[in-house]
Design an enzyme around this catalytic site. Sequence first.
Site, PDB file in Angstrom:
ATOM      1  N   ASP A 267       0.860  -3.022 -16.596  1.00 46.36           N
ATOM      2  CA  ASP A 267      -0.518  -3.685 -16.116  1.00 46.36           C
ATOM      3  C   ASP A 267      -0.033  -4.293 -14.459  1.00 46.36           C
ATOM      4  OD1 ASP A 267      -2.137  -6.003 -16.537  1.00 46.36           O
ATOM      5  OD2 ASP A 267      -0.922  -7.620 -17.290  1.00 46.36           O
ATOM      6  N   LYS A 274      -3.941  -7.046  -9.599  1.00 48.88           N
ATOM      7  CA  LYS A 274      -2.944  -7.352  -9.309  1.00 48.88           C
ATOM      8  C   LYS A 274      -1.962  -7.659  -7.389  1.00 48.88           C
ATOM      9  CE  LYS A 274      -0.569  -8.071 -13.665  1.00 48.88           C
ATOM     10  NZ  LYS A 274      -0.505  -9.414 -14.132  1.00 48.88           N
ATOM     11  N   ASP A 344      -7.193  -8.594 -15.628  1.00 51.96           N
ATOM     12  CA  ASP A 344      -6.372  -9.059 -15.569  1.00 51.96           C
ATOM     13  C   ASP A 344      -5.780 -10.125 -17.365  1.00 51.96           C
ATOM     14  OD1 ASP A 344      -3.247  -8.763 -15.418  1.00 51.96           O
ATOM     15  OD2 ASP A 344      -3.147 -10.425 -13.692  1.00 51.96           O
ATOM     16  N   GLU A 346      -6.016  -9.082 -20.003  1.00 56.44           N
ATOM     17  CA  GLU A 346      -5.930  -8.585 -20.961  1.00 56.44           C
ATOM     18  C   GLU A 346      -5.294  -8.527 -22.129  1.00 56.44           C
ATOM     19  OE1 GLU A 346      -2.239  -7.539 -19.746  1.00 56.44           O
ATOM     20  OE2 GLU A 346      -4.100  -8.467 -18.761  1.00 56.44           O
ATOM     21  N   ARG A 348      -4.510 -10.979 -24.495  1.00 54.11           N
ATOM     22  CA  ARG A 348      -5.235 -11.800 -25.857  1.00 54.11           C
ATOM     23  C   ARG A 348      -6.504 -10.476 -25.842  1.00 54.11           C
ATOM     24  NH1 ARG A 348      -7.657 -16.327 -21.090  1.00 54.11           N
ATOM     25  NH2 ARG A 348      -5.303 -15.838 -20.435  1.00 54.11           N
TER      26      ARG A 348
END
Length: 500
Positions: A267, A274, A344, A346, A348
């Site tokens: 991620d 991030k 970010d 993502e 869910r």
Amino acid sequence: MTALSVSTSSAASLRADALVVGVAKGPKGIVLAPGAEAVNEAFEGKLAEILGTLGATGAEGEAVKVHSPAGLKAALVLAVGLGEAGEEGYELEALRRAGGVAARTLAGAKKAALALPAESAAEIEAVALGGLLGSYAFGTYKGNGNGKEPVGELVLLAPRKGSKDAKAAVERAAALGEEMNRARDLVNTAPNDLNPKSFAAIAQAAGKEHGLKVEVLDEKALTKGGFGGLLGVGVGSTNPPRLVKVAYTHPKAKATLAFVGKGITYDSGGISLKPAGHNETMKCDMAGAAAVFAAVVAAKRLGLAVNVTGWLALAENMPSGSATRPGDVLRMYGGKTVEVLNTDAEGRLVLADAIVRAGEENPDVIVDVATLTGAMVLALGNRTFGVMANNDELRDDLHAVAGEVGEPSWPMPLPADLRKGMTESTIADLANMGERMGGGLVAGLFLKEFVAEGIDWAHLDIAGPAFHEGAPFGYTPKGGTAVAVRTLVRFAERTANGKA
């Protein structure tokens, strides 16, 4: 991998590289735990005194070595701390942690005997599981000779009466511990080696090995099926997403459970990138899928009389010219539309698709597991996961089950007032973000929107304890922990027994 066995031999007569005993903190100093009697006799009744001289206190996590006297066949005695001495024995978690400390301390040994205070099947299982988990080491990328090998064999000393139950307890610990260590391996694997396709292949291989039914939806099948959440998250990566179904059925099952795992194999945050310092460990963002996968395989190995289906929602969240942008709208599986305000958030999105698909099979309960929000870490810290549900009884049951198996958790609410921020999108049914405060609860409320009416559902946010960055403790190593596997397996076991 460390082997587990049971022996009814006396502690004094068993040949081993090391013999492990338990010590505790008593009102007047260090005390020996049950199981150490023969060892203390070999030390002429002075073992506690000797250990005290060496600085032992009996505190949990403590490990003190003493060379064996002539009366013992083991070359070394290792005393591990159990914490406060209990009048009614020791808690199972204390025994697990003691087993873990012993195994980790004795890395490099070929054989160790555990004479810890364990007589019942539950106590023996706790020591065995702790030992197997504590012996874990991830050496895939390290050269030969870099670090000690895990202890070769752990022998649990058990009374002759009840030895059959002891062997069954150790076999159960082996099945559960091996699958937990499999989950740890997955979490620790570098993201250039573990992507949605390779994770799916691992699941297929395990399915073949253990007789599980495995179905994999690749990007073409996902497109045809309208899985907009998975596709929207994975579209920016050269490694396309997968939805993997791993199914275990039992002929005498009276209930069906669906476990859904977030499997973001890396991620980056996507376009909502991030910052440095927040992406170095993001290979662990698939820990929920790893836990679900391990739990289904463990349920099969344990022969639990319940149907368990695991859904692994696998994707890689990367920025690129093809990636989903903030402001894009995704049409999710089942038809709902979601405005993506933050790429970010993502997890869910992939979970929502998988939850809807799981619900189509009408399970009695859906439990999703995810490293979902930093907000949950801020709320509960690094060792406790949050439990949310659309049914308070289910939430409380899972919290209780987690406590039984030694996994710290805390029940969390789903306040209706926090739903408003998600439903105020002017162009879609929902937004993937809501109010900033209570972000972990907002994420739970988002997932709740995708649960079919009449199905009990729970959400475990394991963002804190899924990946341990500090020094090892108890049976917990640095890196992947396999948190939630034991909770899911125990919940399945209780369901099979009609107690959930």
